[in-house]
Design an enzyme around this catalytic site. Structure first.
Site, short mmCIF file in Angstrom:
data_model
loop_
_atom_site.label_atom_id
_atom_site.label_comp_id
_atom_site.label_asym_id
_atom_site.label_seq_id
_atom_site.Cartn_x
_atom_site.Cartn_y
_atom_site.Cartn_z
N HIS A 17 0.84 -1.20 0.00
CA HIS A 17 0.00 0.00 0.00
C HIS A 17 0.87 1.25 0.00
O HIS A 17 1.56 1.54 0.97
CB HIS A 17 -0.90 -0.02 1.24
CG HIS A 17 -1.96 1.02 1.27
ND1 HIS A 17 -1.90 2.12 2.09
CD2 HIS A 17 -3.11 1.13 0.56
CE1 HIS A 17 -2.98 2.86 1.90
NE2 HIS A 17 -3.73 2.28 0.98
N GLU A 44 0.32 -0.78 -4.76
CA GLU A 44 -0.83 0.12 -4.86
C GLU A 44 -0.35 1.56 -4.88
O GLU A 44 0.63 1.90 -4.21
CB GLU A 44 -1.77 -0.11 -3.67
CG GLU A 44 -3.03 0.72 -3.66
CD GLU A 44 -2.91 2.05 -2.92
OE1 GLU A 44 -3.89 2.82 -2.96
OE2 GLU A 44 -1.85 2.31 -2.31
N ASP A 46 -1.92 5.86 -5.46
CA ASP A 46 -2.97 6.83 -5.74
C ASP A 46 -2.45 7.76 -6.82
O ASP A 46 -1.25 8.08 -6.84
CB ASP A 46 -3.29 7.65 -4.49
CG ASP A 46 -3.64 6.77 -3.30
OD1 ASP A 46 -4.76 6.28 -3.26
OD2 ASP A 46 -2.77 6.60 -2.42
N HIS A 59 -1.04 10.94 -2.68
CA HIS A 59 -2.32 10.60 -2.06
C HIS A 59 -3.17 11.83 -1.77
O HIS A 59 -4.35 11.89 -2.14
CB HIS A 59 -2.09 9.83 -0.76
CG HIS A 59 -3.35 9.51 -0.03
ND1 HIS A 59 -3.91 10.36 0.90
CD2 HIS A 59 -4.19 8.44 -0.09
CE1 HIS A 59 -5.02 9.83 1.37
NE2 HIS A 59 -5.21 8.66 0.79
N GLU A 126 -5.36 3.65 -7.77
CA GLU A 126 -6.58 4.27 -7.24
C GLU A 126 -6.72 5.69 -7.77
O GLU A 126 -5.81 6.51 -7.62
CB GLU A 126 -6.57 4.30 -5.71
CG GLU A 126 -7.83 4.93 -5.14
CD GLU A 126 -7.82 5.10 -3.64
OE1 GLU A 126 -8.57 5.96 -3.14
OE2 GLU A 126 -7.05 4.39 -2.95
#
EC number: 3.1.4.46
Length: 274
Positions: A17, A44, A46, A59, A126
């Protein structure tokens, strides 16, 4: 190996993450390089759009927390963002650079790193909403994935990319434009993720937070009955890793990919779920 195969084997995939973000500054090359070296099955990130249309791995809407700058990411150009340092806030940062590369990370650079790695690794992207540029974020993301040749996989199981969002509209945009790309509808409440939302947008998986899944662990079975896997995020403690494995989570998002991977591997080798 498909998501279902992995769950049946009792061994969820481990997703780093924001990279190995406990040990290195989040969303930096240093964090992702370490995650890959530690054996993460996926990473992962953003993404946000710069003023001049580039996807960068950040993020927050604002730069203040994770950089030496301030202000909104969306109001700055790529060149302006590259003038900042993105690791000085973290305990691992060293003035001599021995902590690794903590400059601005673009999605281009991260995808290149993942695809060039010596073993198959998935990248979970994301998209953040609501944002200034709306659906342009997904349009830019799909264009980038097409450029790398990973927007139209032979099947969802073989896809190197997974797109996630808390926005049902964003998930729908991806499913409509790239139907074979796996998608995850993220949510913080089991009520939302067991509603008709995931079905309506065609999400191939749902992504509850750990507290949401603990509140309603039956979400895994309900999702499986509808043909969807479960991605659970911010799973860092050993007891929570065991919980996710026991209820059948397919993907575990963690800030500690190395120790999570080792814990799962050790449990499987011993034939136990602890």
């Amino acid at each position: 190996m498909t998501w279902a195969d992995e769950v049946l084997a009792g061994h969820p995939f481990v997703v780093a993450h924001r990279g190995a973000s406990a040990a290195r500054p989040e969303h930096t090359l240093a964090a992702y390089d370490l995650a890959l070296k530690e054996g993460a099955d996926g990473v992962e990130c953003d993404v946000r759009l710069t003023r001049d249309g580039h996807l960068v791995c950040v993020h927050d809407r604002r730069l203040d927390r994770t950089s030496t700058g301030a202000g909104l990411v969306s109001t700055m150009t790529l060149a302006q963002l590259r003038e900042l340092e993105y690791g000085a806030w973290h305990d691992s940062w060293r003035p001599d650079g021995s902590h690794g590369d903590t400059s601005l990370l673009t999605l281009d650079a991260l995808v290149s790193l993942v695809l060039d790695w010596h073993r198959p690794v998935k990248i979970f992207v994301e998209t953040k909403h609501p944002v200034r540029y709306g659906s342009l974020v997904e349009n830019k993301l799909l264009a980038l994935l097409h450029r790398f040749g990973i927007a139209a996989p032979a099947s969802a199981d073989r896809s190197r990319a997974v797109v996630m969002s808390f926005s049902a509209a964003a998930v729908w945009r991806i499913r409509r434009a790239a139907p074979l790309l796996p998608t995850v509808l993220l949510g913080k409440t089991p009520r939302y993720l067991t509603s008709s939302a995931a079905t309506a947008v065609g999400a191939t998986a749902v992504g509850p937070s750990l507290p949401a899944l603990k509140e309603y662990p039956q979400l895994v079975d309900r999702s499986a009955a509808q043909g969807r896997a479960v991605y659970c995020w911010n799973v860092d403690e050993y007891e929570d890793i065991d919980f996710c494995r026991e209820v059948g989570v397919a993907w575990i998002g963690t800030h500690h990919p190395g120790r999570t991977k080792a814990w799962l591997e050790d449990g499987r080798a011993n034939g136990t779920t602890r």
